[in-house]
Design an enzyme around this catalytic site. Sequence first.
Site, mmCIF file in Angstrom:
data_model
loop_
_atom_site.group_PDB
_atom_site.id
_atom_site.type_symbol
_atom_site.label_atom_id
_atom_site.label_comp_id
_atom_site.label_asym_id
_atom_site.label_seq_id
_atom_site.Cartn_x
_atom_site.Cartn_y
_atom_site.Cartn_z
ATOM 1 N N ASN A 1 0.784 -1.239 0.000
ATOM 2 C CA ASN A 1 0.000 0.000 0.000
ATOM 3 C C ASN A 1 0.815 1.288 0.000
ATOM 4 O OD1 ASN A 1 0.796 -0.441 2.649
ATOM 5 N ND2 ASN A 1 -1.069 0.426 3.523
ATOM 6 N N GLU B 1 5.362 -3.874 11.822
ATOM 7 C CA GLU B 1 4.183 -3.004 11.762
ATOM 8 C C GLU B 1 3.091 -3.844 11.124
ATOM 9 O OE1 GLU B 1 6.255 1.199 10.457
ATOM 10 O OE2 GLU B 1 5.287 -0.010 8.940
ATOM 11 N N CYS C 1 -2.949 1.090 7.107
ATOM 12 C CA CYS C 1 -2.934 0.455 8.428
ATOM 13 C C CYS C 1 -3.625 1.348 9.442
ATOM 14 C CB CYS C 1 -1.508 0.169 8.867
ATOM 15 S SG CYS C 1 -0.476 1.632 8.917
#
Length: 487
Positions: free
Chosen positions: A163, A259, A293
């Site tokens: 992304n 992450e 996210c």
Amino acid sequence: MFEAVKNSEKQFRNLVNGEWITSMNHQFIDIFSPLDQRLLGRIPAMTTTEVDGVIKAAKEAQKQWKLTPVSERATILNKVADLLLEKVEEIAYLMMLEIGKDRKSASAEITRTADFIRFTADSGKNISGESISGDRFPGFKSNKVSVVTREPLGVVLAISPFNYPINLAASKIAPALVIGNSVVLKPATQGSLSGLYLARIFQMAGVPAGVLNTVTGKGSEIGDYITTHKGIDFINFTGSTDIGRHISKLTEMVPLLMELGGKDAAIVLEDADLEKTADQIVAGAYAYSGQRCTAVKRIIVMEPVADILVSKLKEKISQLKVGNPLEHESLDVVPLIDERAADFVTELIEDAKLKGANLVIGGARKGNLIEPTLFDKVTVDMRLAWEEPFGPVVPVIRVKSKEEAIAIANASEYGLQSSVFTENINDAFYIANQLEVGTVQVNNKTERGPDHFPFLGVKASGIGTQGIRYSIESMSRPKATIINLQR
Ligand code: NAP
Ligand code: G3H
């Protein structure tokens, strides 16, 4: 400039020890655009033997790189930032085709990355050690002094998601390099072309042979081999919680920075400025179709203000720009990365409908483009209350008290960020102090950045802390040399 990365048949190559190398066994993976399914290129599906060669090159090159003065490493990084800005249009166009991000947002990602890299260069120069006198501890004298410096870890494996193919690759590479590590970048397969262009820019800026290398191939095929490779000294991973968990089970004695996924809650109290709150939530939830996210992924609102908030959200969602980035420069909601992603979001929508949630707006799908969708009166038995859609659908969960809001927020397996919207600073801190997340935003959407702030997830949202100085520290270790003065 980018000619070296591919040949005329759109076969891309990997950067290995300073050379652009094609596939040894002629195995390639086709990369199609999510916007119109056109073939963008073919990336090598690297073999384990090729991966061995990459890691060997990275190991060897790091020995010299760590001895290169930090000011020289920083100069190279500043050059990377310059080149990125020179090539912003070309790279943004590629990103648009490869991951379906609208051109304005893709350009913004690149500009932000250039800023990130410059800040990293400066921070790298300012990382310093300390000297600690022994007499601070009972029974010791000041003739014992620990000189503490920071050492790189060796070879950093950087695994990036689709992304943010430039930002989330560079935000691993630059801090790793400035402190003297070498890097092996394994970009997301859908995102590899952008990742390879980025590697070319680092090379053009003067990163020596072997200091930055790339590995392409499907994570499901090459991932286990590379993450358990004995030559890897550190893994810096961004991606889904499932894959993060898999890697952390498989690896041993290798430090990890991860992450992972999120289910960020926007908690709205009765005294919130509902107009501004709705603006923030809509911007936070739907940008790049929620494929972030840090997207707002659930709204937890106090019952007495829920009707007004929902009607404001509905109005603002109806004004979002939805479409195909091939036809518009700037959009909020674009087609999702692939059919599987769109199918998953559809499942969550169907489950919420079936279990009686109120569809406020949206819900329709054309191909991989899903309209921005809002459900009200979502209850805790619905999948949408807990699962990360990574798509443009958001649940509103109504609550009767702050305690209920906190309990629902904390019941999630994730703990990336949360927002609290209120005019009362005491309430904001009361809630913030109890939320099990890395960051709480007061009266703002959840978001990463500014990029020198600490950025972290707790629970299933991650391990360790990113953020420019924090990333440099994570990818280095203290080295203590103790002087014992004779007195
Ligand atoms: P993903 O499917 O987990 O993939 C992430 C990366 O892992 C890709 O490079 C992928 O390669 C690789 N991979 C897959 N299997 C692997 C294995 N067995 N070993 C090693 N690597 C492997 O995630 P995504 O779809 O790209 O990104 C979306 C997810 O990332 C969401 O859950 C989102 O929340 C999370 N994310 C989190 C943050 C954060 O900062 N917390 C930021 C961005 C995204 P292939 O592409 O080849 O499979
Ligand atoms: O997808 C994860 C990114 O780190 C989110 O960054 O909050 O700036 O969109 P952002």
